[in-house]
Write a protein that holds these residues in place. Structure first.
Motif, PDB file in Angstrom:
ATOM      1  N   ALA A  15       0.834  -1.200   0.000  1.00 45.47           N
ATOM      2  CA  ALA A  15       0.000   0.000   0.000  1.00 45.47           C
ATOM      3  C   ALA A  15       0.869   1.251   0.000  1.00 45.47           C
ATOM      4  O   ALA A  15       0.532   2.259  -0.634  1.00 45.47           O
ATOM      5  CB  ALA A  15      -0.930  -0.003   1.213  1.00 45.47           C
ATOM      6  N   CYS A  16       2.006   1.185   0.705  1.00 44.88           N
ATOM      7  CA  CYS A  16       2.941   2.312   0.703  1.00 44.88           C
ATOM      8  C   CYS A  16       3.527   2.504  -0.692  1.00 44.88           C
ATOM      9  O   CYS A  16       3.640   3.635  -1.180  1.00 44.88           O
ATOM     10  CB  CYS A  16       4.041   2.054   1.729  1.00 44.88           C
ATOM     11  N   LEU A  17       3.872   1.410  -1.357  1.00 50.12           N
ATOM     12  CA  LEU A  17       4.362   1.497  -2.731  1.00 50.12           C
ATOM     13  C   LEU A  17       3.303   2.086  -3.653  1.00 50.12           C
ATOM     14  O   LEU A  17       3.612   2.868  -4.554  1.00 50.12           O
ATOM     15  CB  LEU A  17       4.784   0.118  -3.228  1.00 50.12           C
ATOM     16  N   ASP A  18       2.047   1.712  -3.422  1.00 48.36           N
ATOM     17  CA  ASP A  18       0.954   2.273  -4.238  1.00 48.36           C
ATOM     18  C   ASP A  18       0.915   3.793  -4.119  1.00 48.36           C
ATOM     19  O   ASP A  18       0.724   4.505  -5.110  1.00 48.36           O
ATOM     20  CB  ASP A  18      -0.389   1.684  -3.800  1.00 48.36           C
ATOM     21  N   LEU A  19       1.088   4.286  -2.886  1.00 48.41           N
ATOM     22  CA  LEU A  19       1.071   5.743  -2.668  1.00 48.41           C
ATOM     23  C   LEU A  19       2.210   6.405  -3.441  1.00 48.41           C
ATOM     24  O   LEU A  19       2.004   7.377  -4.167  1.00 48.41           O
ATOM     25  CB  LEU A  19       1.191   6.035  -1.171  1.00 48.41           C
ATOM     26  N   TRP A  20       3.436   5.897  -3.277  1.00 52.19           N
ATOM     27  CA  TRP A  20       4.582   6.510  -3.951  1.00 52.19           C
ATOM     28  C   TRP A  20       4.425   6.455  -5.467  1.00 52.19           C
ATOM     29  O   TRP A  20       4.753   7.412  -6.158  1.00 52.19           O
ATOM     30  CB  TRP A  20       5.869   5.811  -3.522  1.00 52.19           C
ATOM     31  N   CYS A  21       3.923   5.336  -5.974  1.00 48.06           N
ATOM     32  CA  CYS A  21       3.772   5.206  -7.429  1.00 48.06           C
ATOM     33  C   CYS A  21       2.692   6.144  -7.964  1.00 48.06           C
ATOM     34  O   CYS A  21       2.795   6.628  -9.098  1.00 48.06           O
ATOM     35  CB  CYS A  21       3.432   3.760  -7.794  1.00 48.06           C
ATOM     36  N   ARG A  22       1.695   6.414  -7.159  1.00 48.52           N
ATOM     37  CA  ARG A  22       0.666   7.351  -7.606  1.00 48.52           C
ATOM     38  C   ARG A  22       1.212   8.775  -7.628  1.00 48.52           C
ATOM     39  O   ARG A  22       0.941   9.539  -8.563  1.00 48.52           O
ATOM     40  CB  ARG A  22      -0.554   7.275  -6.689  1.00 48.52           C
ATOM     41  N   VAL A  23       1.995   9.146  -6.625  1.00 44.43           N
ATOM     42  CA  VAL A  23       2.550  10.503  -6.561  1.00 44.43           C
ATOM     43  C   VAL A  23       3.624  10.700  -7.622  1.00 44.43           C
ATOM     44  O   VAL A  23       3.723  11.763  -8.233  1.00 44.43           O
ATOM     45  CB  VAL A  23       3.100  10.787  -5.149  1.00 44.43           C
ATOM     46  N   TRP A  24       4.464   9.678  -7.841  1.00 42.69           N
ATOM     47  CA  TRP A  24       5.548   9.762  -8.824  1.00 42.69           C
ATOM     48  C   TRP A  24       5.406   8.625  -9.835  1.00 42.69           C
ATOM     49  O   TRP A  24       6.219   7.702  -9.887  1.00 42.69           O
ATOM     50  CB  TRP A  24       6.914   9.675  -8.141  1.00 42.69           C
ATOM     51  N   SER A  25       4.411   8.702 -10.662  1.00 43.15           N
ATOM     52  CA  SER A  25       4.112   7.617 -11.608  1.00 43.15           C
ATOM     53  C   SER A  25       5.234   7.407 -12.618  1.00 43.15           C
ATOM     54  O   SER A  25       5.374   6.319 -13.180  1.00 43.15           O
ATOM     55  CB  SER A  25       2.803   7.915 -12.338  1.00 43.15           C
ATOM     56  N   PHE A  32      10.808   2.266  -6.228  1.00 42.83           N
ATOM     57  CA  PHE A  32      10.453   2.356  -4.811  1.00 42.83           C
ATOM     58  C   PHE A  32      10.567   1.013  -4.099  1.00 42.83           C
ATOM     59  O   PHE A  32      10.779   0.974  -2.880  1.00 42.83           O
ATOM     60  CB  PHE A  32       9.034   2.904  -4.664  1.00 42.83           C
ATOM     61  N   HIS A  33      10.440  -0.072  -4.849  1.00 39.59           N
ATOM     62  CA  HIS A  33      10.485  -1.407  -4.263  1.00 39.59           C
ATOM     63  C   HIS A  33      11.778  -1.627  -3.473  1.00 39.59           C
ATOM     64  O   HIS A  33      11.781  -2.260  -2.407  1.00 39.59           O
ATOM     65  CB  HIS A  33      10.344  -2.440  -5.387  1.00 39.59           C
ATOM     66  N   ARG A  34      12.892  -1.089  -3.968  1.00 36.65           N
ATOM     67  CA  ARG A  34      14.186  -1.307  -3.334  1.00 36.65           C
ATOM     68  C   ARG A  34      14.244  -0.759  -1.912  1.00 36.65           C
ATOM     69  O   ARG A  34      14.972  -1.282  -1.064  1.00 36.65           O
ATOM     70  CB  ARG A  34      15.284  -0.672  -4.183  1.00 36.65           C
ATOM     71  N   TYR A  35      13.493   0.310  -1.631  1.00 35.79           N
ATOM     72  CA  TYR A  35      13.523   0.911  -0.301  1.00 35.79           C
ATOM     73  C   TYR A  35      12.974  -0.032   0.765  1.00 35.79           C
ATOM     74  O   TYR A  35      13.447  -0.037   1.902  1.00 35.79           O
ATOM     75  CB  TYR A  35      12.725   2.214  -0.285  1.00 35.79           C
ATOM     76  N   LEU A  36      11.967  -0.788   0.417  1.00 38.46           N
ATOM     77  CA  LEU A  36      11.290  -1.632   1.395  1.00 38.46           C
ATOM     78  C   LEU A  36      11.745  -3.085   1.346  1.00 38.46           C
ATOM     79  O   LEU A  36      11.480  -3.840   2.283  1.00 38.46           O
ATOM     80  CB  LEU A  36       9.778  -1.571   1.173  1.00 38.46           C
ATOM     81  N   TYR A  37      12.429  -3.492   0.272  1.00 34.96           N
ATOM     82  CA  TYR A  37      12.781  -4.896   0.125  1.00 34.96           C
ATOM     83  C   TYR A  37      14.262  -5.146  -0.167  1.00 34.96           C
ATOM     84  O   TYR A  37      14.719  -6.283  -0.037  1.00 34.96           O
ATOM     85  CB  TYR A  37      11.955  -5.524  -1.003  1.00 34.96           C
ATOM     86  N   ALA A  38      15.034  -4.132  -0.580  1.00 33.34           N
ATOM     87  CA  ALA A  38      16.420  -4.374  -0.986  1.00 33.34           C
ATOM     88  C   ALA A  38      17.443  -3.553  -0.213  1.00 33.34           C
ATOM     89  O   ALA A  38      18.640  -3.715  -0.446  1.00 33.34           O
ATOM     90  CB  ALA A  38      16.576  -4.095  -2.489  1.00 33.34           C
ATOM     91  N   ASP A  39      17.003  -2.682   0.681  1.00 33.77           N
ATOM     92  CA  ASP A  39      17.942  -1.864   1.459  1.00 33.77           C
ATOM     93  C   ASP A  39      18.372  -2.657   2.688  1.00 33.77           C
ATOM     94  O   ASP A  39      17.552  -2.989   3.549  1.00 33.77           O
ATOM     95  CB  ASP A  39      17.271  -0.558   1.875  1.00 33.77           C
ATOM     96  N   GLU A  40      19.685  -2.929   2.776  1.00 30.43           N
ATOM     97  CA  GLU A  40      20.200  -3.742   3.881  1.00 30.43           C
ATOM     98  C   GLU A  40      20.050  -3.062   5.234  1.00 30.43           C
ATOM     99  O   GLU A  40      20.144  -3.717   6.276  1.00 30.43           O
ATOM    100  CB  GLU A  40      21.671  -4.077   3.611  1.00 30.43           C
ATOM    101  N   THR A  41      19.857  -1.747   5.260  1.00 36.45           N
ATOM    102  CA  THR A  41      19.725  -1.032   6.533  1.00 36.45           C
ATOM    103  C   THR A  41      18.268  -0.846   6.950  1.00 36.45           C
ATOM    104  O   THR A  41      18.002  -0.314   8.026  1.00 36.45           O
ATOM    105  CB  THR A  41      20.377   0.361   6.447  1.00 36.45           C
TER     106      THR A  41
END
Length: 400
Positions: A15-25, A32-41
């Motif tokens: 749902a968070c990804l949906d928000l970002w994709c709507r604002v910055w289509s 945006f996927h990398r922030y929530l699934y690929a960032d080691e920190t």
């Protein structure tokens, strides 16, 4: 249910990804996927969401990064993906998320925060300051001078990436504002991995064909003119004269290959870099990129962390008497050299307090002391605390 700000829950990430994709289509979901699934920190509380009646309407992302500053490393809290759905803007939801993000970075002892924006006034209200970074641009010489036949240039290949990563680490050792890049960061943020040949990357070769340098670039069209932007460089250890020639060959090949008429370089402006650019450009025009902003995250913690190094430099320079005060989002603070000790003090106010941006400029080497004060004693004091080091850089590729 009302409005609340809290950490994103695992089941809410889409749902968070949906928000970002709507604002910055225009960016696409993978961005945006990398922030929530690929960032080691990443930790759940690094994604703060504003929830209204059970719906995510606003979000802010914290990215934790290690940043070089001379011989020490600092912890930066980057702010990314600051967004509110259009129909919910103007009601303070995003400001609430930002304030919670600041509280988290403060509580975790991060040294400073950074962000990139086109609306600086919005963030100045919560303590951020514009931090200009130098760059150079100009029209490409016609015809281009010829380079050295001893230095080859070709497109980078996937099997070049280990040496490119090694050159990055060596070239940027102690260079202010350089990020420590993990292999995952190279893949998901820089876009370079062994799975495919990189695009828009050139490498420089010695006579034996070994990679000794690289250059990352991008191109675009504006008003019928072909532009090139040098986004990143890395040079193996070599003499300044050789470094200039290697970089010149890379730049000349880029301009010829891409038919570039106008070039911008957002890279560390070391003397050999400036010399190479002067040979490539008709009239190099210095300027500043003003999209970045910085903010202290505590009134004293970063100063206390730096105090032993400040004091060592001050002693080595003969303990020059002096005092300098800087504004912070928490009130002014001063460094004073008197007698045998360097003293850090909180202040309640007073005249002669330098703005927060001057502290960051001196710390990261984008200005020298004579740029911020006309007082001779204060200038000598600052020169002892903030000696000249490597030219700083924050590569455009190093997005949060």
């Amino acid at each position: 249910m009302g409005f609340e700000v809290r950490a994103v829950r695992p089941e809410e990430r889409e749902a968070c990804l949906d928000l970002w994709c709507r604002v910055w289509s225009e960016n696409g979901r993978g961005f945006f996927h990398r922030y929530l699934y690929a960032d080691e920190t990443w930790l759940p509380h690094y994604t703060q969401v504003g929830v209204l009646d059970g719906k995510i309407v606003s979000a802010v992302q914290i990215v934790r990064r290690k940043v070089a500053c001379g011989e020490i490393w600092l912890t930066m809290g980057g702010l990314a993906n600051v967004a509110t759905l259009p129909e919910y803007r103007g009601q303070g939801y995003n400001t609430a998320c930002l304030k919670r993000a600041l509280a988290i970075m403060e509580a975790e002892g991060m040294d400073f925060s950074a962000l990139s924006t086109g609306i600086p006034g919005y963030y100045e209200r919560i303590g951020y300051t514009v931090f200009p970074l130098p760059e150079v641009e100009g029209a490409v010489r016609q015809p281009l001078p010829s380079g050295s036949a001893d230095i080859g240039v070709r497109a980078a290949r996937a099997d070049d990436l280990p040496i490119i990563r090694a050159i990055y680490a060596s070239y940027n050792r102690h260079r202010p504002l350089t990020l420590e890049r993990t292999q995952g960061y190279w893949s998901y943020w820089i876009g370079l991995s062994e799975e495919r040949d990189p695009k828009e990357v050139l490498v420089g070769l010695d006579r034996e064909g070994h990679v000794i340098a690289y250059l990352c670039y991008s191109t675009f069209e504006r008003e019928g003119q072909r532009y090139g932007e040098v986004r990143e460089i890395g040079l193996a250890d070599m003499a300044s004269a050789q470094a200039e020639q290697v970089l010149f060959n890379l730049l000349a090949t880029l301009c010829w290959q891409e038919e570039i008429g106008f070039l911008r370089a957002h890279i560390a402006l070391d003397p050999e870099v400036c010399s190479a650019l002067e040979r490539i450009l008709e009239k190099p025009i210095p300027g500043y990129h003003r999209g970045g902003m910085l903010r202290l995250l505590h009134r004293t913690e970063l100063f206390q962390k730096l105090l032993p190094r400040f004091e060592q430099r001050w002693i080595e320079q003969g303990r020059p008497a002096g005092r300098v005060s800087f504004e912070t989002p928490y009130g002014p603070i001063s460094l004073e050299g008197a007698g045998e000790a360097l003293i850090l003090r909180r202040m309640e106010g007073g005249e002669g307090v330098l703005p927060q941006v001057h502290f960051f400029q001196l710390l990261f080497g984008t200005v020298r002391p004579h740029h911020v004060t006309e007082d001779g004693a204060q200038r000598r004091f600052l020169e002892a605390l903030f000696p000249r080091g490597k030219a700083p850089v924050f590569y455009r590729a190093d997005g949060f």
